[in-house]
Design a protein around this motif. Sequence first.
Motif, PDB file in Angstrom:
ATOM      1  N   VAL A   7      -2.713   1.854  14.660  1.00 33.69           N
ATOM      2  CA  VAL A   7      -3.278   3.067  14.068  1.00 33.69           C
ATOM      3  C   VAL A   7      -2.371   3.592  12.967  1.00 33.69           C
ATOM      4  N   GLU A   8      -1.058   3.607  13.206  1.00 28.66           N
ATOM      5  CA  GLU A   8      -0.117   4.089  12.193  1.00 28.66           C
ATOM      6  C   GLU A   8      -0.180   3.236  10.931  1.00 28.66           C
ATOM      7  N   ASP A   9      -0.299   1.919  11.092  1.00 20.98           N
ATOM      8  CA  ASP A   9      -0.389   1.037   9.922  1.00 20.98           C
ATOM      9  C   ASP A   9      -1.648   1.326   9.124  1.00 20.98           C
ATOM     10  N   GLN A  10      -2.764   1.563   9.821  1.00 18.45           N
ATOM     11  CA  GLN A  10      -4.018   1.833   9.127  1.00 18.45           C
ATOM     12  C   GLN A  10      -3.969   3.164   8.396  1.00 18.45           C
ATOM     13  N   VAL A  11      -3.409   4.179   9.050  1.00 16.95           N
ATOM     14  CA  VAL A  11      -3.293   5.489   8.413  1.00 16.95           C
ATOM     15  C   VAL A  11      -2.339   5.419   7.226  1.00 16.95           C
ATOM     16  N   GLU A  12      -1.237   4.692   7.369  1.00 17.38           N
ATOM     17  CA  GLU A  12      -0.265   4.554   6.287  1.00 17.38           C
ATOM     18  C   GLU A  12      -0.884   3.889   5.065  1.00 17.38           C
ATOM     19  N   SER A  13      -1.678   2.842   5.288  1.00 16.58           N
ATOM     20  CA  SER A  13      -2.291   2.131   4.164  1.00 16.58           C
ATOM     21  C   SER A  13      -3.426   2.922   3.529  1.00 16.58           C
ATOM     22  N   SER A  14      -4.064   3.818   4.299  1.00 19.62           N
ATOM     23  CA  SER A  14      -5.221   4.549   3.789  1.00 19.62           C
ATOM     24  C   SER A  14      -4.841   5.861   3.126  1.00 19.62           C
ATOM     25  N   MET A  15      -3.926   6.612   3.742  1.00 18.71           N
ATOM     26  CA  MET A  15      -3.648   7.944   3.209  1.00 18.71           C
ATOM     27  C   MET A  15      -2.201   8.362   3.284  1.00 18.71           C
ATOM     28  N   GLY A  16      -1.322   7.527   3.818  1.00 20.66           N
ATOM     29  CA  GLY A  16       0.073   7.903   3.918  1.00 20.66           C
ATOM     30  C   GLY A  16       0.331   8.707   5.166  1.00 20.66           C
ATOM     31  N   ILE A  17       1.091   8.176   6.078  1.00 18.28           N
ATOM     32  CA  ILE A  17       1.285   8.822   7.360  1.00 18.28           C
ATOM     33  C   ILE A  17       2.039  10.139   7.226  1.00 18.28           C
TER      34      ILE A  17
END
Length: 261
Positions: free
Chosen positions: A72-82
């Motif tokens: 989930v963190e990787d997906q959020v990081e790639s989409s909008m920046g954690i």
Amino acid sequence: MSTVPLAEIDIQPGHHKIVWKLGAITLHGDTIIATVIAGAIILALGFWMRRRLSVRQPGGVQLFFETVSKQVEDQVESSMGIRTAPWVVPLAMALFLFILFANWLSLIPTKEYIPPPASDPNTTYALAILVILTMHVMGVKKNGLKYYAHIFEKPRALIPLRIVEEIVKPVTLALRLFGNIFAGTIMIAIIVALPTTVLWIPEILWKLFDAFIGLIQAFIFALLTVLYLSSLNPHASHPEEQPGTPGDAESRVSTTKEAAH
């Protein structure tokens, strides 16, 4: 051999075996019970894992939670920046875990008294509305009314289509999850109609496939949640347009070289 005629199989969306009346309000008891059970399982596993946290010898439950959290963190990081939206990670993770365990309740033979909550459209609509409302509330809070500027961009002829798109987002998000899980209950009913001598073979195979479908649907819902919430950061997909980013620096260097020539 005993079989159930296919014509007698009657499965209808919205039909519940346990119904409670609270004045003029009708409560779907089976959905509520299944929702509570799924939530209790997640809380129990979470507290159990917390008491046994270990860096050197992590257990299976800890590895499962860490794997889900990392994805989930990787997906959020790639989409909008954690760093810009740290609250998205626990929201998406909570939705994934709840939908996953709620879907896996169908693996328990309960004669449909504890159906998977996602087979009730009221549950999927509630989850979808939660996601879409969060998207709009946080979008307005972060960007003001400019958050809706994309609706009125050129060409103007597409404005009605963009408005319709915003309206149907929770509908499509809810029906996608509901349709796949409800289809599983229909397949189980059809399998039950088979001769009892061979019933256990296709039922076991379908239960395994149904568990896989439940995992995929939980992942898709969480992924779409992250993608919808990525609209809160309109420049996330264009890092070169953000000041101070490597893309911006490269653009300035390129412009300087062209000017020198």
